[in-house]
Design an enzyme around this catalytic site. Structure first.
Site, mmCIF file in Angstrom:
data_model
loop_
_atom_site.group_PDB
_atom_site.id
_atom_site.type_symbol
_atom_site.label_atom_id
_atom_site.label_comp_id
_atom_site.label_asym_id
_atom_site.label_seq_id
_atom_site.Cartn_x
_atom_site.Cartn_y
_atom_site.Cartn_z
ATOM 1 N N LYS A 39 -1.418 6.143 16.021
ATOM 2 C CA LYS A 39 -0.299 5.675 15.188
ATOM 3 C C LYS A 39 -0.542 6.059 13.728
ATOM 4 C CE LYS A 39 -2.423 1.107 14.837
ATOM 5 N NZ LYS A 39 -2.140 0.083 13.817
ATOM 6 N N ARG A 135 0.567 -12.206 15.429
ATOM 7 C CA ARG A 135 1.484 -11.158 14.978
ATOM 8 C C ARG A 135 2.671 -11.076 15.931
ATOM 9 N NH1 ARG A 135 -1.450 -5.502 13.542
ATOM 10 N NH2 ARG A 135 -1.762 -5.455 15.808
ATOM 11 N N HIS A 165 -4.853 -8.527 21.500
ATOM 12 C CA HIS A 165 -5.519 -7.838 20.382
ATOM 13 C C HIS A 165 -6.366 -8.868 19.621
ATOM 14 C CE1 HIS A 165 -6.167 -4.640 17.538
ATOM 15 N NE2 HIS A 165 -5.564 -5.247 16.544
ATOM 16 N N ARG A 221 -8.455 0.528 23.522
ATOM 17 C CA ARG A 221 -7.585 1.169 22.539
ATOM 18 C C ARG A 221 -8.429 1.566 21.332
ATOM 19 N NH1 ARG A 221 -5.146 -3.597 23.834
ATOM 20 N NH2 ARG A 221 -5.337 -4.349 21.684
ATOM 21 N N TYR A 267 -2.615 9.682 -20.028
ATOM 22 C CA TYR A 267 -1.620 8.704 -20.492
ATOM 23 C C TYR A 267 -2.299 7.473 -21.084
ATOM 24 C CZ TYR A 267 1.896 11.421 -18.003
ATOM 25 O OH TYR A 267 2.726 12.417 -17.585
ATOM 26 N N CYS A 313 -2.741 10.779 -13.006
ATOM 27 C CA CYS A 313 -1.313 11.089 -13.151
ATOM 28 C C CYS A 313 -0.698 11.297 -11.769
ATOM 29 C CB CYS A 313 -1.135 12.357 -14.001
ATOM 30 S SG CYS A 313 -2.073 12.329 -15.525
ATOM 31 N N ASP A 315 0.253 14.049 -10.391
ATOM 32 C CA ASP A 315 -0.150 15.273 -9.687
ATOM 33 C C ASP A 315 -1.525 15.784 -10.103
ATOM 34 O OD1 ASP A 315 2.936 15.835 -11.021
ATOM 35 O OD2 ASP A 315 2.706 15.328 -8.900
HETATM 36 C C1 LIG Z 1 -2.600 -3.472 18.971
HETATM 37 C C2 LIG Z 1 -3.688 -2.590 18.449
HETATM 38 N N1 LIG Z 1 -4.579 -2.072 19.308
HETATM 39 C C3 LIG Z 1 -5.582 -1.271 18.883
HETATM 40 C C4 LIG Z 1 -5.721 -0.934 17.563
HETATM 41 C C5 LIG Z 1 -6.870 -0.038 17.148
HETATM 42 O O1 LIG Z 1 -7.759 -0.791 16.392
HETATM 43 P P1 LIG Z 1 -8.999 -0.043 15.730
HETATM 44 O O2 LIG Z 1 -8.416 0.989 14.791
HETATM 45 O O3 LIG Z 1 -9.754 -1.111 15.002
HETATM 46 O O4 LIG Z 1 -9.767 0.594 16.863
HETATM 47 C C6 LIG Z 1 -4.812 -1.457 16.630
HETATM 48 C C7 LIG Z 1 -5.017 -1.093 15.182
HETATM 49 N N2 LIG Z 1 -4.171 -1.776 14.300
HETATM 50 C C8 LIG Z 1 -4.426 -1.809 12.969
HETATM 51 C C9 LIG Z 1 -5.402 -1.190 12.279
HETATM 52 O O5 LIG Z 1 -5.214 -1.550 10.971
HETATM 53 N N3 LIG Z 1 -4.182 -2.396 10.861
HETATM 54 C C10 LIG Z 1 -3.667 -2.552 12.063
HETATM 55 O O6 LIG Z 1 -2.656 -3.283 12.393
HETATM 56 C C11 LIG Z 1 -3.770 -2.295 17.077
HETATM 57 O O7 LIG Z 1 -2.859 -2.820 16.223
#
Ligand SMILES: Cc1ncc(COP(=O)(O)O)c(CNc2conc2O)c1O
Length: 384
Positions: A39, A135, A165, A221, A267, A313, A315
């Site tokens: 993601k 969440r 999670h 995950r 700046y 800045c 850029d």
């Molecule tokens: C539902 C869920 N599963 C797995 C992962 C992977 O976690 P990891 O990168 O620690 O292995 C995330 C990461 N989510 C997020 C990572 O940073 N902010 C978050 O919401 C997540 O939101």
């Protein structure tokens, strides 16, 4: 092969991604698979390229936050299973079904709305249990039973998995993590009393998969540590597996000048030389994600740390050099030069944030240069 016309680039070492996946694979029991979390443009590393690398390295599936991210992977020709871990709008569920993308469900009303939209394709669903992340997710047995009842009465819904999670898996103190595991056990028992078919379960992020590899998950995950970063300083100290950071950020000096004492930089003229100094200018700024709060951090030139002076800045930004260097001299903002390293952890510490945010914040204006063992194999330049 795409190209770019600037000296600031983000280099992504795909061999490191492969290495990190191999390290985790060796730690997990052999029947636990790896889902690569790609993601947010693979945490800023380049989603399509990382997804392909991860699958080649043995990951069996992919996870994203948004349906749009999943569709981008499908349109790039990736056919592996993809899970959207966040909310998807009910009216968009049919698109997910059409592209064989699994969605996350946790509200019975969402299911009823989707059922009413009459999509012909079967829709793969993963049911999210909120065991303490607070969440999204089902929190009680009653809610769980209500969601299962709607799933049971809708033939095009295919419940593939149950997941949760953990909010504190990367911390030293394990009380809250244990509380979440207890809630998971209760909810999973409730699930099994109400659902006859087998489903997959997945509960682990990087921290959990590395620290509790024996947890019974069908797959983990794997996010931050696939990119070679530890989820927290505590886990970095524990070092459950070896990791190689995949992300580096570099540029080149475009202007070098010696100025007299009492001269000001950038700046607000917030920096004034105390003596005669060499000043270098670097073509990267806050529009590239190199934000203004990084004033005072250090970069590497010639294997030595050089401080950022004056305001960053949009850029460009300036550094004080220990001596004169030619135009074009390489500057490392994240990465190694000789025995010196500026890590994402160090930048995160300077910004009082976590390393996750650092590669994510480097904007699309910075070309991503994909490498295998240091050799460039692909370039992604979002401007051309
Ligand atoms: C539902 C869920 N599963 C797995 C992962 C992977 O976690 P990891 O990168 O620690 O292995 C995330 C990461 N989510 C997020 C990572 O940073 N902010 C978050 O919401 C997540 O939101």
């Amino acid at each position: 092969r795409e190209t770019y016309y600037r000296d600031s680039i983000a280099e992504v070492e795909l061999t490191a991604i492969e290495y990190n996946i191999q390290q985790l694979k060796q730690r997990l029991d052999k029947e636990t698979d790896i889902c690569a979390v790609v993601k947010a443009d693979a945490y800023g590393h380049g989603d399509v390229q990382v997804a392909r690398t991860a699958l080649k390295a043995g990951a069996k599936s992919l996870a994203v936050a948004l349906l749009d991210e999943a569709l981008k992977l499908r349109k790039a020709g990736i056919e592996a299973p993809i899970l959207v871990m966040g909310w998807t709008r009910p009216q968009d569920a049919a698109v997910a079904a059409e592209y064989n993308i699994a969605l996350t469900v946790f509200q019975k009303d969402w299911l009823k709305e989707v059922a009413g939209l009459q999509s012909s394709d079967p829709l793969k669903l993963h049911l999210k249990i909120d065991t303490g992340m607070g969440r999204i997710g089902v929190r009680t047995a009653v809610e769980l039973e209500e969601v299962l009842a709607v799933l049971a009465e809708t033939p095009e819904f295919h419940l593939e998995a149950l997941f949760t999670h953990f909010a504190t898996a990367d911390e030293e103190e394990s009380a809250y993590f244990n509380e979440q595991q207890e809630r998971w056990d209760e909810m999973f028992s409730c699930f099994k009393r109400n659902w006859a078919e087998d489903v997959e379960i997945h509960t682990s992020n990087s921290a959990t998969s590395m620290r509790v590899p024996e947890r019974m998950d069908h797959f983990v995950r794997f996010g931050i540590s696939m990119y070679g970063l530890y989820p927290s300083p505590h886990v970095k100290k524990e070092r459950p597996i070896d990791l190689k950071p995949a992300f580096s950020l570099s540029s080149r000096l475009v202007h070098v000048k010696k100025i007299a004492a009492g001269e000001s930089i950038s700046y607000g003229a917030t920096y004034t030389t105390e003596k005669e100094e060499w000043i270098g200018t670097i073509p990267l700024g806050y529009a590239d994600g190199w934000i203004r709060k990084l004033q005072g951090a250090e970069v590497l030139v010639d294997g030595k740390r050089q401080p950022i002076v004056g305001r960053i800045c949009m850029d460009q930004f300036m550094i004080r050099l220990d001596q004169e260097y030619p135009i074009g001299t390489k500057v490392t903002l994240i990465g190694k030069q000789g025995d010196q390293e500026i890590s994402a952890d160090e930048i995160a510490e300077h910004l009082e944030t976590i390393n996750y945010e650092i590669p994510c914040m480097i904007s699309q204006r910075v070309p991503r240069v994909f490498q295998e063992d240091g050799r460039t194999v692909e370039v992604r330049n979002s401007l051309l």
